[in-house]
Design a protein around this motif. Sequence first.
Motif: not given
Length: 483
Positions: A140-144, A165, A218, A220
Motif C-alpha cells: 500500500r505504500t512506498l515502504d512496502d 521515488q 497503489f 506510484l
Amino acid sequence: MLHLSKRLRAALTVLLALATLLCPAELLPRLGDGLDSIRQRDFLQVATRNGPITFYQGGHGPTGFEYELVRRFAHSLGVSLAVKNDSRIMDVLDDVRRGTADLGAAALTLDQSRSGLRYSQPILTLQPLVVYRRGLPPVRTLDDLLNLRIGVIAGSGSAAALRAQQQNLPGLGWREADDLAIADLLEMVERDDLDAAVIYTHQFKLNRLFFPNVERGFALGKPLTLVWAFSASQPLALQQAANRFIAEQRSSGDLDELIGRYFGHDDYLEYVGARLFIRHVRNRLPRFVPYFKEAARDTGFDWRLLAALGYQESHWRPDATSPTGVRGLMMLTRPTADEIGIDNRLDPRQSVDGGARYLLHVRDRLDASIPEPDRTWMALAAYNVGLGHLFDARTIAAQRGGDPDRWIDVREALPLLQQREWYSQANHGYARGGEPVIYVRNVRRYYEILKYVNRSQQQFDQLGQRTLDSDTMTPLEIVTPLM
C-alpha cells in the motif's frame, strides 16, 4: 492524375512497410520533411511497440488504442498508414530522431530530458501503478516495496516513476528490461518470478482478468501524460497538424469514445466472478465455439455475443435446468423450443441454434426505427423479460421525455415496471424490470471480455506456450538501491 485502386494502394502500403522493416535505416529516405513529403509518398510512417495500449494483432488485423488514433490521423491527412513495430522504447525514439519514422506512438510519456524530440499535446493521462502477487502482505505504500522483487519495462514512464521515488527512498531497487511486454511482467508476478511490477493503470485494466493472482497495489507518483514524439530537427508542420487533430478528436467526443472503448470496462466483474469466467473461457467454451460460430453464420450475430448470452444463461452448462423448467445451454422454455423447432433442449448444438434464432426473432419484432447497437441490447432485454414488458418500458421512456429508441433511456424505464404507479397502467402489468437491466449489463461485459480475448488471442497463446525460465526469458537488469 493517376488514381490507384484500393487493392493496389493497399499492396503498395504493405510493400513500403516491409521495406521499412528490412532496409537498413541509413538507406531509407528522410521521412520527416513536413506534410508535403508525406502526401507525396502517400503514407505516414509510425514507429510503435507491441502492447495493449499501443498496437497488436487482433483477430481481424491490427488494433490497439494508439493504432486506432494514429490511423485516424493518417486518414485526416489523406494518406495511408505504415507501421514499424519496434521491440524497445529506445528503438522507437531513435527512429523518430533519425527521421526514419514521422512520429512515435508507443505509450510514450512527456519527458523533456530526452534530447532531439518534440511532443504532441496530451492525449491521455497515464498513472503508474504498483501491482503485486496475491497472497503477499498488502502493498500500500512506498515502504512496502523494500525487499520486494520489482519488475518494470526499461525506458518507460513507469521506470522513470520508480527512479523519481528512489530519491525519497534510497533503499529502493528493482529489475528492468527494455524488450518486455506488459503480459510478460504480469505473468512473472503471477508465477512468483517477481513479487511486484510497475505498469500503468490502463494496462492493468486491460490485462487483469487474465492474471487473477495479480493484485492492485497503489498509485506510484504523479500521473504522466501520453504523447506522440516528433523529431526536433524536422519542420513543425506535422506536429502542428497532429495537435490540431488531437484537439478536434477531443472536442468532438471521438477521443473519449475511443478511450471508453479500450479502457472503460474496469468494473467488468468482481474478483471471484472474473476468475471463474476466465477459467470457463479456457476450459468450457472451446467445446461450444463451433456451435456459436455456426449459429452466428445463420443469424448474423457476432458469435462472441451469442457465447456471452450462453454464459449469462447457464455458465456454458448444456444440462442446466432451472426450477421454472427452462433448460439447456441457452436456457430455453418448452414453449420457445417448440416454437422454433427444437426437440432436445439439452443438446448443446440445438440449444445454441435455438437461442440464436429466438434472439433474432425477438430483434426482428422490434421497431425498425431502433438503431444498432441499441436494437441488440433491447433484444437481449426482451430475451430475458419478454417483448411485452420491453414494449411497456419503451412507452414509459417516451412518457418521461426520453427516447424509446435508445437503450440508455429504456434502461432507466425498465425498473419502473416494479412500481405500482407505472405497472398499473402498462399493457403487460408488473415485471421485475431491474433484472433485464442487470442481465444486459452482464452480457455486454462478457461480450467485451470475449472480444478482447479474441483479438488478443495470439498474444496470450504465445504467453501460454512460453516457459518463463532463465533460458527463454529476457534477463532483467538489476537497478541497485542508492544506499
